[in-house]
Design a protein around this motif. Sequence first.
Motif, PDB file in Angstrom:
ATOM      1  N   LYS A 290       0.835  -1.274   0.029  1.00 42.77           N
ATOM      2  CA  LYS A 290       0.038  -0.128  -0.016  1.00 42.77           C
ATOM      3  C   LYS A 290       0.873   1.186  -0.167  1.00 42.77           C
ATOM      4  O   LYS A 290       1.998   1.056  -0.081  1.00 42.77           O
ATOM      5  CB  LYS A 290      -1.124  -0.123   1.217  1.00 42.77           C
ATOM      6  CG  LYS A 290      -0.350   0.012   2.692  1.00 42.77           C
ATOM      7  CD  LYS A 290      -1.114  -0.019   3.698  1.00 42.77           C
ATOM      8  CE  LYS A 290      -0.700   0.156   5.110  1.00 42.77           C
ATOM      9  NZ  LYS A 290      -1.529   0.085   6.157  1.00 42.77           N
ATOM     10  N   ASP A 291       0.489   2.396   0.104  1.00 38.25           N
ATOM     11  CA  ASP A 291       1.198   3.701  -0.221  1.00 38.25           C
ATOM     12  C   ASP A 291       2.424   3.607   0.952  1.00 38.25           C
ATOM     13  O   ASP A 291       2.187   3.617   2.144  1.00 38.25           O
ATOM     14  CB  ASP A 291       0.370   4.801   0.228  1.00 38.25           C
ATOM     15  CG  ASP A 291      -0.634   5.168  -0.811  1.00 38.25           C
ATOM     16  OD1 ASP A 291      -0.609   4.706  -1.909  1.00 38.25           O
ATOM     17  OD2 ASP A 291      -1.407   6.328  -0.690  1.00 38.25           O
ATOM     18  N   GLY A 292       3.519   3.555   0.098  1.00 37.31           N
ATOM     19  CA  GLY A 292       4.773   3.805   0.904  1.00 37.31           C
ATOM     20  C   GLY A 292       5.247   2.653   1.751  1.00 37.31           C
ATOM     21  O   GLY A 292       6.229   2.790   2.594  1.00 37.31           O
ATOM     22  N   SER A 313       8.574   2.723  -2.388  1.00 28.87           N
ATOM     23  CA  SER A 313       8.198   4.125  -3.265  1.00 28.87           C
ATOM     24  C   SER A 313       7.049   3.429  -3.809  1.00 28.87           C
ATOM     25  O   SER A 313       7.246   2.990  -4.968  1.00 28.87           O
ATOM     26  CB  SER A 313       9.236   4.661  -3.963  1.00 28.87           C
ATOM     27  OG  SER A 313       9.891   3.706  -4.890  1.00 28.87           O
ATOM     28  N   TYR A 314       5.710   3.266  -3.461  1.00 28.58           N
ATOM     29  CA  TYR A 314       4.448   2.861  -4.025  1.00 28.58           C
ATOM     30  C   TYR A 314       3.308   4.011  -3.688  1.00 28.58           C
ATOM     31  O   TYR A 314       3.067   4.298  -2.568  1.00 28.58           O
ATOM     32  CB  TYR A 314       4.346   1.622  -3.627  1.00 28.58           C
ATOM     33  CG  TYR A 314       3.149   0.992  -4.158  1.00 28.58           C
ATOM     34  CD1 TYR A 314       3.128   0.498  -5.554  1.00 28.58           C
ATOM     35  CD2 TYR A 314       2.270   0.814  -3.523  1.00 28.58           C
ATOM     36  CE1 TYR A 314       2.036  -0.072  -6.160  1.00 28.58           C
ATOM     37  CE2 TYR A 314       0.991   0.410  -4.078  1.00 28.58           C
ATOM     38  CZ  TYR A 314       0.982  -0.224  -5.474  1.00 28.58           C
ATOM     39  OH  TYR A 314      -0.087  -0.849  -6.011  1.00 28.58           O
ATOM     40  N   SER A 315       2.556   4.218  -4.650  1.00 28.00           N
ATOM     41  CA  SER A 315       1.547   4.853  -4.545  1.00 28.00           C
ATOM     42  C   SER A 315       0.204   4.439  -5.316  1.00 28.00           C
ATOM     43  O   SER A 315      -0.459   5.247  -5.433  1.00 28.00           O
ATOM     44  CB  SER A 315       1.786   6.519  -5.013  1.00 28.00           C
ATOM     45  OG  SER A 315       2.206   6.524  -6.372  1.00 28.00           O
ATOM     46  N   LYS A 317      -2.900   1.035  -5.888  1.00 30.67           N
ATOM     47  CA  LYS A 317      -3.889   0.400  -5.378  1.00 30.67           C
ATOM     48  C   LYS A 317      -3.095  -0.688  -4.377  1.00 30.67           C
ATOM     49  O   LYS A 317      -2.198  -1.107  -4.596  1.00 30.67           O
ATOM     50  CB  LYS A 317      -4.636  -0.144  -6.428  1.00 30.67           C
ATOM     51  CG  LYS A 317      -5.761  -1.163  -5.852  1.00 30.67           C
ATOM     52  CD  LYS A 317      -6.500  -1.644  -7.225  1.00 30.67           C
ATOM     53  CE  LYS A 317      -6.755  -3.155  -6.905  1.00 30.67           C
ATOM     54  NZ  LYS A 317      -7.346  -3.606  -8.089  1.00 30.67           N
TER      55      LYS A 317
END
Length: 371
Positions: A290-292, A313-315, A317
Amino acid sequence: MKFVIQAPILRDAIGKLLTVVDRKNSRPILTNCLVKANKTTLELIATDLEVSAKLILPAKVEVEGSVCINTKNIADILRELPNDEVKLAVEGGNQLNLSCKNIDYQLMVTGAEEFPQLTFSNNSSEFKLKANQVSLIIDKTSHAISTDETRLYLNGIYLQQLDGKLRSVAIDGHRLALLDTAEFIGGNKHLADGVIVPRKGVNELKKIADSNPGKDLTMSLDESFMFVQANNDYFLSVRLIAREYPKYQTVIPSKTAFMFNIDRNAVLNAVKRVRILSNEKTNGIKFAIKDGELTISTKHAAMGEAVEVLPVSYSGKAMEIGFNAKYLMDSLNVLNEGSEVIFEFNNELSPVVIKAADLPEFLGIIMPLKL
């Protein structure tokens, strides 16, 4: 036949041949290596009729000749001998006298005429590869060779000349490893069509490459065999797998919707720690992204559960993807230490692409595990 040679030289050479010798014992002669003494050199040959190796060594030859010696016996003896001169002489047709300092052996041997006739070269359409390139190909792809003997066509590395590069692919139904080698000299019609080098041949190819760092390996192919030569003293012949390779391109996603970057060492070490409590059969672990944040976890009915959280580093779904931890570790292990790993995917069930920023010519794919 009578000759003198340094024990370490003969020991090293016999050691290289030992893995080629027929382990299944289908024909007793194939447990032997052929020893030929010619003027100033010694020629050693071993085969199981699928993979054959020949080494040429410097020796003081007093009487020329050839004989077959049990490879394991001679290897065991040489392992225990001091690093000194070894004298070998055949007397009375089927007895070999071996002496080193004050040590003497009498070994039973077999006539050379019983050993199969082998070919180690095909001069048409030769091509060259650097030994370190061959080692790199095998290091990056061999982990994905299948061990399922019912699917023979997956039991090796597929090599194909494609757009001026040499492409190497291994798949086992659960994962894929692909490497493109740009510095490729020469061409071959068999290579343009693609060939499958079997696992045992791959292992021997790695050995010849590792023994000749920085040097060129000369290779050639015909319909059935790959021939490899290094330094005019180490030769290999490998029977190719005569099957059509599956359309591996269909497994590679043409585009992906989601991706995240993470330090290779951080994710590899986390997977190793979490895997300890995974199911022994499935090695199943879960990536919750999930986010971050990436949460790696597993749960075992009898032993408990393990969870580790890493920043990423992910933004995109939020998603949960299952993996076989061993397959994931194998794919991460071939990437350079400290590199940044890129995971690309479309959904929980689609193939997951693994790349590294510092190794653009490599592509790994792992099929998700349903947990």
